[in-house]
Design an enzyme around this catalytic site. Structure first.
Site, PDB file in Angstrom:
ATOM      1  N   ASP A  96      15.786   8.611   9.120  1.00 16.35           N
ATOM      2  CA  ASP A  96      15.060   7.926   8.047  1.00 16.35           C
ATOM      3  C   ASP A  96      14.751   6.504   8.503  1.00 16.35           C
ATOM      4  O   ASP A  96      15.460   5.936   9.327  1.00 16.35           O
ATOM      5  CB  ASP A  96      15.935   7.828   6.787  1.00 16.35           C
ATOM      6  CG  ASP A  96      16.124   9.167   6.084  1.00 16.35           C
ATOM      7  OD1 ASP A  96      15.443  10.135   6.438  1.00 16.35           O
ATOM      8  OD2 ASP A  96      16.980   9.222   5.180  1.00 16.35           O
ATOM      9  N   GLN A 116       6.773   4.267   8.143  1.00 16.68           N
ATOM     10  CA  GLN A 116       6.304   3.805   6.836  1.00 16.68           C
ATOM     11  C   GLN A 116       4.894   3.226   6.951  1.00 16.68           C
ATOM     12  O   GLN A 116       4.666   2.262   7.692  1.00 16.68           O
ATOM     13  CB  GLN A 116       7.255   2.724   6.313  1.00 16.68           C
ATOM     14  CG  GLN A 116       8.679   3.229   6.124  1.00 16.68           C
ATOM     15  CD  GLN A 116       9.703   2.116   6.230  1.00 16.68           C
ATOM     16  OE1 GLN A 116       9.536   1.193   7.025  1.00 16.68           O
ATOM     17  NE2 GLN A 116      10.775   2.201   5.471  1.00 16.68           N
ATOM     18  N   ARG A 143       7.611  11.696  10.719  1.00 14.16           N
ATOM     19  CA  ARG A 143       7.431  11.844   9.266  1.00 14.16           C
ATOM     20  C   ARG A 143       6.693  10.620   8.732  1.00 14.16           C
ATOM     21  O   ARG A 143       7.209   9.514   8.757  1.00 14.16           O
ATOM     22  CB  ARG A 143       8.798  11.948   8.588  1.00 14.16           C
ATOM     23  CG  ARG A 143       8.711  11.943   7.072  1.00 14.16           C
ATOM     24  CD  ARG A 143      10.026  11.506   6.440  1.00 14.16           C
ATOM     25  NE  ARG A 143      11.079  12.472   6.602  1.00 14.16           N
ATOM     26  CZ  ARG A 143      12.379  12.158   6.476  1.00 14.16           C
ATOM     27  NH1 ARG A 143      12.756  10.925   6.203  1.00 14.16           N
ATOM     28  NH2 ARG A 143      13.307  13.079   6.623  1.00 14.16           N
ATOM     29  N   HIS A 178       3.954  12.891  -2.205  1.00 10.21           N
ATOM     30  CA  HIS A 178       3.657  13.715  -3.381  1.00 10.21           C
ATOM     31  C   HIS A 178       2.262  13.390  -3.887  1.00 10.21           C
ATOM     32  O   HIS A 178       1.875  13.808  -4.971  1.00 10.21           O
ATOM     33  CB  HIS A 178       4.685  13.441  -4.489  1.00 10.21           C
ATOM     34  CG  HIS A 178       6.090  13.400  -3.984  1.00 10.21           C
ATOM     35  ND1 HIS A 178       6.698  12.244  -3.558  1.00 10.21           N
ATOM     36  CD2 HIS A 178       6.978  14.395  -3.783  1.00 10.21           C
ATOM     37  CE1 HIS A 178       7.918  12.516  -3.127  1.00 10.21           C
ATOM     38  NE2 HIS A 178       8.109  13.815  -3.245  1.00 10.21           N
ATOM     39  N   ARG A 199      15.563   3.578  -5.623  1.00  6.41           N
ATOM     40  CA  ARG A 199      14.244   3.693  -4.949  1.00  6.41           C
ATOM     41  C   ARG A 199      13.365   4.711  -5.673  1.00  6.41           C
ATOM     42  O   ARG A 199      12.168   4.507  -5.834  1.00  6.41           O
ATOM     43  CB  ARG A 199      14.432   4.072  -3.471  1.00  6.41           C
ATOM     44  CG  ARG A 199      15.036   2.937  -2.649  1.00  6.41           C
ATOM     45  CD  ARG A 199      14.879   3.179  -1.164  1.00  6.41           C
ATOM     46  NE  ARG A 199      15.734   4.227  -0.650  1.00  6.41           N
ATOM     47  CZ  ARG A 199      17.025   4.049  -0.304  1.00  6.41           C
ATOM     48  NH1 ARG A 199      17.599   2.880  -0.457  1.00  6.41           N
ATOM     49  NH2 ARG A 199      17.725   5.058   0.179  1.00  6.41           N
TER      50      ARG A 199
HETATM   51  P1  FDA Z   1       3.216   7.905  -4.899  1.00  5.80           P
HETATM   52  O1  FDA Z   1       4.357   7.000  -5.117  1.00  5.80           O
HETATM   53  O2  FDA Z   1       1.848   7.360  -5.088  1.00  5.80           O
HETATM   54  O3  FDA Z   1       3.433   9.182  -5.799  1.00  5.80           O
HETATM   55  C1  FDA Z   1       2.413  10.138  -6.040  1.00  5.80           C
HETATM   56  C2  FDA Z   1       2.841  10.940  -7.260  1.00  5.80           C
HETATM   57  O4  FDA Z   1       4.039  11.675  -6.959  1.00  5.80           O
HETATM   58  C3  FDA Z   1       3.231  10.076  -8.459  1.00  5.80           C
HETATM   59  O5  FDA Z   1       2.113   9.756  -9.242  1.00  5.80           O
HETATM   60  C4  FDA Z   1       4.223  10.971  -9.169  1.00  5.80           C
HETATM   61  O6  FDA Z   1       3.540  11.953  -9.911  1.00  5.80           O
HETATM   62  C5  FDA Z   1       4.935  11.649  -8.043  1.00  5.80           C
HETATM   63  N1  FDA Z   1       6.130  10.887  -7.656  1.00  5.80           N
HETATM   64  C6  FDA Z   1       6.307  10.121  -6.565  1.00  5.80           C
HETATM   65  N2  FDA Z   1       7.546   9.592  -6.520  1.00  5.80           N
HETATM   66  C7  FDA Z   1       8.165  10.040  -7.633  1.00  5.80           C
HETATM   67  C8  FDA Z   1       9.473   9.868  -8.172  1.00  5.80           C
HETATM   68  N3  FDA Z   1      10.376   9.117  -7.560  1.00  5.80           N
HETATM   69  N4  FDA Z   1       9.778  10.486  -9.329  1.00  5.80           N
HETATM   70  C9  FDA Z   1       8.874  11.259  -9.960  1.00  5.80           C
HETATM   71  N5  FDA Z   1       7.619  11.465  -9.499  1.00  5.80           N
HETATM   72  C10 FDA Z   1       7.264  10.869  -8.364  1.00  5.80           C
HETATM   73  N6  FDA Z   1      10.718   6.106   2.450  1.00  5.80           N
HETATM   74  C11 FDA Z   1      11.230   5.239   3.372  1.00  5.80           C
HETATM   75  O7  FDA Z   1      11.041   4.039   3.258  1.00  5.80           O
HETATM   76  N7  FDA Z   1      11.942   5.739   4.427  1.00  5.80           N
HETATM   77  C12 FDA Z   1      12.156   7.066   4.605  1.00  5.80           C
HETATM   78  O8  FDA Z   1      12.800   7.472   5.579  1.00  5.80           O
HETATM   79  C13 FDA Z   1      11.631   7.965   3.644  1.00  5.80           C
HETATM   80  N8  FDA Z   1      11.825   9.302   3.745  1.00  5.80           N
HETATM   81  C14 FDA Z   1      11.166  10.158   2.887  1.00  5.80           C
HETATM   82  C15 FDA Z   1      11.259  11.532   3.067  1.00  5.80           C
HETATM   83  C16 FDA Z   1      10.534  12.384   2.265  1.00  5.80           C
HETATM   84  C17 FDA Z   1      10.614  13.865   2.494  1.00  5.80           C
HETATM   85  C18 FDA Z   1       9.685  11.854   1.242  1.00  5.80           C
HETATM   86  C19 FDA Z   1       8.849  12.750   0.398  1.00  5.80           C
HETATM   87  C20 FDA Z   1       9.645  10.512   1.030  1.00  5.80           C
HETATM   88  C21 FDA Z   1      10.392   9.648   1.827  1.00  5.80           C
HETATM   89  N9  FDA Z   1      10.360   8.276   1.621  1.00  5.80           N
HETATM   90  C22 FDA Z   1      10.908   7.438   2.556  1.00  5.80           C
HETATM   91  C23 FDA Z   1       9.829   7.737   0.335  1.00  5.80           C
HETATM   92  C24 FDA Z   1       8.367   7.353   0.471  1.00  5.80           C
HETATM   93  O9  FDA Z   1       8.238   6.252   1.306  1.00  5.80           O
HETATM   94  C25 FDA Z   1       7.768   7.017  -0.906  1.00  5.80           C
HETATM   95  O10 FDA Z   1       8.480   5.943  -1.456  1.00  5.80           O
HETATM   96  C26 FDA Z   1       7.788   8.178  -1.894  1.00  5.80           C
HETATM   97  O11 FDA Z   1       7.506   9.385  -1.276  1.00  5.80           O
HETATM   98  C27 FDA Z   1       6.739   7.972  -3.007  1.00  5.80           C
HETATM   99  O12 FDA Z   1       5.463   7.874  -2.441  1.00  5.80           O
HETATM  100  P2  FDA Z   1       4.345   9.045  -2.502  1.00  5.80           P
HETATM  101  O13 FDA Z   1       3.730   9.140  -1.173  1.00  5.80           O
HETATM  102  O14 FDA Z   1       4.930  10.301  -3.025  1.00  5.80           O
HETATM  103  O15 FDA Z   1       3.200   8.495  -3.436  1.00  5.80           O
END
Ligand code: FDA
Length: 302
Positions: free
Chosen positions: A132, A161, A182, A226, A283
């Site tokens: 991560d 990131q 990732r 997501h 987070r």
């Molecule tokens: P965004 O935040 O725009 O979300 C899009 C939509 O998804 C939202 O409108 C909502 O519907 C849904 N959604 C997203 N987050 C949600 C939540 N917490 N609860 C409910 N609904 C939610 N970050 C990092 O700094 N270091 C890392 O190593 C990782 N590792 C990692 C692994 C995996 C498998 C994932 C999916 C994510 C990470 N992250 C991470 C977190 C990542 O950086 C980010 O903060 C989250 O994925 C939210 O961003 P989205 O891209 O989903 O978009």
């Protein structure tokens, strides 16, 4: 990083708030929306259910910012147990690790040694290790450690990131090493001299980096979001390419996870477990305004 996220981080970092959430049933119930359980056994049960539903898994034993050697060594042992369970249970799973949990903040060679041991053990078990990415105090050390370990073992991956300006250079340096990268937006509060601040900028950077990642041939892209627009973009950029996967968090957009798997895309669910869930929960709360309502209900309704 949005004003909302900064406000949530400030609020949740206050000691009384942390104390209420971690010590009450309401707080624990909220955490379990995003965390598989306190124990490896519970995480294995969840991983089995996800595998049975056609989803891949990455197990994350929660913990970070460790400041002493015994705790870092204990975390390493927990991860070795985790790999043993993946092999013994025949799970389609890998592990996700945080380097500060393994000692990076106070003894970088200790963290490097842990990564090497975990990667070796994972290879014996036929699986991989994803590192991560934590906050920017650790980015450079994490990228360097990953590059060294990946060259030696070949079965690692790293989260990158898209909010960090430096990520484009990191991607270009690391993609030729193979492994899996990732791509995620980034979950920490970072200053404007090193990171994009608005949602629009972070998503635009994600799209640009995704295009580069999907065009790199040696690496396995992992699209961790997501965000439906970015998922659609990945589908079109990945047309004709087989070695990429989607990744989402346990408890978030589960219907979309199943839909992608049903469409034939490898879909990996990041499954956190363990008792040190508070920083992870904060987070997740910062990512979505609606989650703050859940948090406040847990806080006042204890
Ligand atoms: P965004 O935040 O725009 O979300 C899009 C939509 O998804 C939202 O409108 C909502 O519907 C849904 N959604 C997203 N987050 C949600 C939540 N917490 N609860 C409910 N609904 C939610 N970050 C990092 O700094 N270091 C890392 O190593 C990782 N590792 C990692 C692994 C995996 C498998 C994932 C999916 C994510 C990470 N992250 C991470 C977190 C990542 O950086 C980010 O903060 C989250 O994925 C939210 O961003 P989205 O891209 O989903 O978009």
């Amino acid at each position: 990083m949005s004003v909302f996220t900064k406000a949530v981080v400030g609020f949740t970092h206050a000691a009384p708030v942390r104390s209420v959430i971690t010590k009450t049933t309401a707080g624990r119930r909220l955490a379990h929306r995003f965390v598989a359980g306190d124990t490896l056994t519970q995480a294995v049960t969840v991983a089995r259910q996800l595998n049975d539903a056609g989803l891949l898994v990455s197990l994350d034993h929660l913990g970070e910012e460790v400041t002493d050697r015994p705790t870092a060594l204990a975390a390493r042992r927990d991860y070795l147990d985790c790999i043993d369970s993946i092999a013994a249970e025949g799970l389609d799973a890998n592990i996700s690790i945080k380097l500060t949990q393994l000692g990076l903040a106070f003894d970088p060679p200790l963290a490097a040694e842990a990564v090497s041991e975990l990667a070796g053990k994972a290879r014996e078990a036929g699986t991989t290790v994803t590192i991560d990415m934590e906050d920017s105090r650790f980015t450079a050390a994490t990228v360097d450690l990953y590059a060294t370990a990946q060259k030696e073992h070949g079965n690692l991956g790293l989260a990158l990131q898209t909010y960090l300006y430096r990520t484009v250079e990191d991607l270009r340096r690391l993609a030729p090493l193979g492994g899996h990268l990732r791509l995620c937006k980034g979950a920490y509060v970072e200053p404007p001299d090193i990171a994009y601040q608005t949602r629009h900028e972070v998503s635009a950077a994600f799209a640009a980096l995704l295009e580069e990642l999907m065009a790199a041939d040696k690496v396995r892209p992992a699209i961790a979001t997501h965000d439906l627009a970015l998922i659609d973009l990945a589908k079109s950029l990945g047309a004709g390419r087989t070695n990429f996967e989607f990744q989402m968090l346990y408890g978030v957009r589960t219907a979309v996870q199943k839909e992608l798997a049903a469409q034939g895309f490898p879909m990996r669910v990041y499954v956190p477990f363990g008792s040190h869930w508070y920083p992870y929960l904060t987070r997740r709360l910062g990512e979505r305004p609606a989650n703050l309502g859940l948090f406040l209900r847990a806080f006042v309704g204890r």
